[in-house]
Design a protein around this motif. Structure first.
Motif, PDB file in Angstrom:
ATOM      1  N   THR A 142       0.864  -1.182   0.000  1.00 11.67           N
ATOM      2  CA  THR A 142       0.000   0.000   0.000  1.00 11.67           C
ATOM      3  C   THR A 142       0.894   1.223   0.000  1.00 11.67           C
ATOM      4  N   ILE A 143       0.600   2.146  -0.901  1.00 14.55           N
ATOM      5  CA  ILE A 143       1.419   3.355  -1.014  1.00 14.55           C
ATOM      6  C   ILE A 143       0.603   4.576  -0.607  1.00 14.55           C
ATOM      7  N   SER A 144       1.305   5.588  -0.163  1.00 14.64           N
ATOM      8  CA  SER A 144       0.719   6.848   0.266  1.00 14.64           C
ATOM      9  C   SER A 144       0.876   7.872  -0.863  1.00 14.64           C
ATOM     10  N   THR A 145      -0.221   8.539  -1.217  1.00 18.34           N
ATOM     11  CA  THR A 145      -0.112   9.566  -2.263  1.00 18.34           C
ATOM     12  C   THR A 145       0.774  10.719  -1.796  1.00 18.34           C
ATOM     13  N   ARG A 146       0.707  11.058  -0.514  1.00 14.77           N
ATOM     14  CA  ARG A 146       1.544  12.147   0.010  1.00 14.77           C
ATOM     15  C   ARG A 146       3.024  11.792  -0.112  1.00 14.77           C
ATOM     16  N   ALA A 147       3.385  10.583   0.287  1.00 15.29           N
ATOM     17  CA  ALA A 147       4.786  10.155   0.205  1.00 15.29           C
ATOM     18  C   ALA A 147       5.250  10.079  -1.250  1.00 15.29           C
ATOM     19  N   MET A 148       4.394   9.586  -2.127  1.00 18.33           N
ATOM     20  CA  MET A 148       4.764   9.484  -3.544  1.00 18.33           C
ATOM     21  C   MET A 148       4.968  10.875  -4.152  1.00 18.33           C
ATOM     22  N   LEU A 149       4.096  11.812  -3.818  1.00 19.55           N
ATOM     23  CA  LEU A 149       4.260  13.179  -4.320  1.00 19.55           C
ATOM     24  C   LEU A 149       5.574  13.782  -3.837  1.00 19.55           C
ATOM     25  N   ASP A 150       5.901  13.534  -2.582  1.00 16.48           N
ATOM     26  CA  ASP A 150       7.165  14.044  -2.035  1.00 16.48           C
ATOM     27  C   ASP A 150       8.359  13.479  -2.797  1.00 16.48           C
ATOM     28  N   VAL A 151       8.342  12.173  -3.062  1.00 17.37           N
ATOM     29  CA  VAL A 151       9.446  11.536  -3.790  1.00 17.37           C
ATOM     30  C   VAL A 151       9.557  12.091  -5.202  1.00 17.37           C
ATOM     31  N   ILE A 152       8.429  12.256  -5.867  1.00 16.22           N
ATOM     32  CA  ILE A 152       8.432  12.769  -7.244  1.00 16.22           C
ATOM     33  C   ILE A 152       8.923  14.204  -7.271  1.00 16.22           C
ATOM     34  N   ARG A 153       8.443  15.036  -6.351  1.00 13.24           N
ATOM     35  CA  ARG A 153       8.868  16.448  -6.305  1.00 13.24           C
ATOM     36  C   ARG A 153      10.361  16.567  -5.964  1.00 13.24           C
ATOM     37  N   GLN A 154      10.870  15.687  -5.124  1.00 14.69           N
ATOM     38  CA  GLN A 154      12.304  15.710  -4.815  1.00 14.69           C
ATOM     39  C   GLN A 154      13.116  15.237  -6.012  1.00 14.69           C
ATOM     40  N   GLY A 155      12.577  14.261  -6.740  1.00 12.50           N
ATOM     41  CA  GLY A 155      13.281  13.733  -7.909  1.00 12.50           C
ATOM     42  C   GLY A 155      13.355  14.723  -9.048  1.00 12.50           C
ATOM     43  N   ASP A 156      12.331  15.587  -9.149  1.00 12.76           N
ATOM     44  CA  ASP A 156      12.311  16.608 -10.192  1.00 12.76           C
ATOM     45  C   ASP A 156      11.663  17.875  -9.636  1.00 12.76           C
ATOM     46  N   MET A 206      -3.026   5.090 -11.481  1.00 15.17           N
ATOM     47  CA  MET A 206      -3.067   4.214 -12.655  1.00 15.17           C
ATOM     48  C   MET A 206      -1.913   3.214 -12.638  1.00 15.17           C
ATOM     49  N   ALA A 207      -0.724   3.696 -12.312  1.00 15.53           N
ATOM     50  CA  ALA A 207       0.446   2.813 -12.298  1.00 15.53           C
ATOM     51  C   ALA A 207       0.375   1.832 -11.129  1.00 15.53           C
ATOM     52  N   ALA A 208      -0.041   2.305  -9.961  1.00 19.09           N
ATOM     53  CA  ALA A 208      -0.092   1.445  -8.776  1.00 19.09           C
ATOM     54  C   ALA A 208      -1.136   0.344  -8.925  1.00 19.09           C
ATOM     55  N   VAL A 209      -2.291   0.697  -9.425  1.00 23.37           N
ATOM     56  CA  VAL A 209      -3.345  -0.297  -9.609  1.00 23.37           C
ATOM     57  C   VAL A 209      -2.909  -1.334 -10.643  1.00 23.37           C
ATOM     58  N   GLY A 210      -2.219  -0.884 -11.679  1.00 20.83           N
ATOM     59  CA  GLY A 210      -1.703  -1.811 -12.684  1.00 20.83           C
ATOM     60  C   GLY A 210      -0.680  -2.778 -12.112  1.00 20.83           C
ATOM     61  N   LYS A 211      -0.066  -2.404 -11.002  1.00 24.38           N
ATOM     62  CA  LYS A 211       0.923  -3.263 -10.339  1.00 24.38           C
ATOM     63  C   LYS A 211       0.321  -3.926  -9.105  1.00 24.38           C
ATOM     64  N   THR A 212      -1.002  -3.915  -9.001  1.00 28.11           N
ATOM     65  CA  THR A 212      -1.785  -4.482  -7.890  1.00 28.11           C
ATOM     66  C   THR A 212      -1.332  -3.975  -6.520  1.00 28.11           C
ATOM     67  N   MET A 213      -1.129  -2.676  -6.434  1.00 30.21           N
ATOM     68  CA  MET A 213      -0.788  -2.022  -5.170  1.00 30.21           C
ATOM     69  C   MET A 213      -2.015  -1.282  -4.648  1.00 30.21           C
ATOM     70  N   GLY A 214      -2.094  -1.162  -3.348  1.00 31.59           N
ATOM     71  CA  GLY A 214      -3.136  -0.357  -2.744  1.00 31.59           C
ATOM     72  C   GLY A 214      -2.690   1.092  -2.668  1.00 31.59           C
ATOM     73  N   VAL A 215      -3.656   1.999  -2.632  1.00 31.97           N
ATOM     74  CA  VAL A 215      -3.340   3.429  -2.583  1.00 31.97           C
ATOM     75  C   VAL A 215      -4.107   4.080  -1.437  1.00 31.97           C
ATOM     76  N   VAL A 216      -3.379   4.823  -0.607  1.00 32.16           N
ATOM     77  CA  VAL A 216      -3.984   5.623   0.460  1.00 32.16           C
ATOM     78  C   VAL A 216      -3.944   7.072  -0.011  1.00 32.16           C
ATOM     79  N   PHE A 217      -5.117   7.676  -0.099  1.00 27.76           N
ATOM     80  CA  PHE A 217      -5.223   9.059  -0.579  1.00 27.76           C
ATOM     81  C   PHE A 217      -5.082  10.014   0.607  1.00 27.76           C
ATOM     82  N   ASP A 218      -3.845  10.336   0.930  1.00 34.62           N
ATOM     83  CA  ASP A 218      -3.580  11.184   2.089  1.00 34.62           C
ATOM     84  C   ASP A 218      -2.839  12.461   1.711  1.00 34.62           C
ATOM     85  N   HIS A 219      -2.921  12.852   0.450  1.00 37.86           N
ATOM     86  CA  HIS A 219      -2.149  14.000  -0.025  1.00 37.86           C
ATOM     87  C   HIS A 219      -2.829  15.340   0.215  1.00 37.86           C
TER      88      HIS A 219
END
Length: 84
Positions: free
Chosen positions: A30-44, A60-73
């Motif tokens: 399960t991934i956090s949208t807030r954490a993912m946004l932070d990683v993406i913004r730091q990466g670029d 879209m990418a997470a669901v395609g990889k059968t990951m859960g998503v927590v919308f905490d952004h």
């Protein structure tokens, strides 16, 4: 005859950044949208895509990889209902 081909340096796309960030997780995680946004913004830091667009790509990418998503952004203020 030596021929050196010039290969242009390509900047990573937003999709590349999302996939790179997700690559640290496995199916079923399960991934956090807030954490993912932070990683993406730091990466670029120059990424001009909106958080909503990035979250759409993440989901879209997470669901395609059968990951859960927590919308905490969203900030707590944005989660509160608006009284008019």
């Amino acid at each position: 005859m030596n021929v050196a081909a010039e290969v242009p340096v390509m900047e990573p796309t937003v999709q590349d950044l999302v996939l790179s960030a997700l690559s640290k997780f496995r199916a079923g995680d399960t991934i956090s949208t807030r954490a993912m946004l932070d990683v993406i913004r730091q990466g670029d830091p120059a990424c001009e895509d909106s958080d909503d667009h990035l979250v759409e790509l993440i989901v879209m990418a997470a669901v395609g990889k059968t990951m859960g998503v927590v919308f905490d952004h969203r900030s707590p203020d944005e989660r509160l209902p608006r009284l008019a």
